[in-house]
Design a protein around this motif. Sequence first.
Motif: not given
Length: 380
Positions: A272-279, A293-297, A308-310, A358-362
């Motif tokens: 699950a954490y790896g998905i966030l890394v991929q995105l 957008a997918a990562r924020q969702q 886990p997110q981080t 968990t970085a913000l868009p900017d």
Amino acid sequence: MLPSLQIAPARVLRGSQVLLQAEEAIARLGYRPLLVAGSRSLETIRPQWEELVARQSFQEARVSYGADCSENALRNLQTAVASHQADFIVGVGGGKALDASKLLAERCQLPIVTVPTSAATCAAWTALSNIYSEAGAFQYDVALSRCPDLLLLDYDLILSAPPRALVAGIGDAIAKWYEASVSSGHSAATLTIAAVQQARVLRDLLLQKSVSALQNPGSEDWREVVDATVLLAGVIGGIGGAQCRTVAAHAIHNGLTHISGERKTLHGEKVAYGILVQLRLEEMIQGNQLALAARQQLLKFYAEIGLPQTLEDLGLARVSLSELRRAAEMACAPNSDIHRLPFAVSPEIAIAAMVSTTALPDERVTPSPRADLPSFNPID
């Protein structure tokens, strides 16, 4: 040779107390079963198993698979098969126990029954086993010649597992969409298209029903989510084949297993954490706004169900830079599934993505192991 697909077990039975209800189907496979399980799983299934053995007059033996599905563990299991003169295998437990059981049956050319005791993976379904070192580090996977002969999904057994196991299963299963859509989303092959669309259905079902399922164990929503994580996730890998199975999310999982002492998190939690890394990689390298957008969702969804997110959530807040680099290098090894991404990934860029899930868009991350790594303090 024409490529072959190992799509599904020969037979799948679902319900309560399924082991006893399936006794005739089990008995067709032989009369000298070797039960392969961990100690906790064995205790969970023991009352049903002993009643089944008595009813069918099985000449049975039981053996623990060990801590991991490793080559050493498999050698010990093969010795147990020969000593008992087993004529079929019954694998009971989580992913590693089932992987060991399936590969044992393959090497000994015996029938195999899989009985998952949690919904943490789709290992009960698939024609695939992952091999780990004795220390729990991922080594390689083995494609099997067939799926199990019989899969018994007993909802009572699944219900007895900690809720965390189902949460991990959700994380592992939902990865199917994010990986298959990247590796195979542009395929014109009929079965691959079907697999990718099934992955989309799986994602939507989990996003819609996971919260309700976790709040209401044993409910209809709970059963549907269990079916999704144990069965439907396996269907997708079976129909789509290896190309449709894993990309960066599982590669990151594999890399993380090489961090010393990293055995406290479950397979699906790391995936699950790896998905966030991929995105995050898709955002950083391609500027992909859909990935953002997918990562924020997913971050919102993870917060709702406890994924886990981080790195900190994985218990790796104080992992050394050298160990993080080791994980990134393993994730980016030449034969890694991460190279199914449509762009090159270096260990440095992988590290940057791993510490900014968990970085913000900017927010911008410099792909350097020492510069501008948000919320991460290496301790070399």
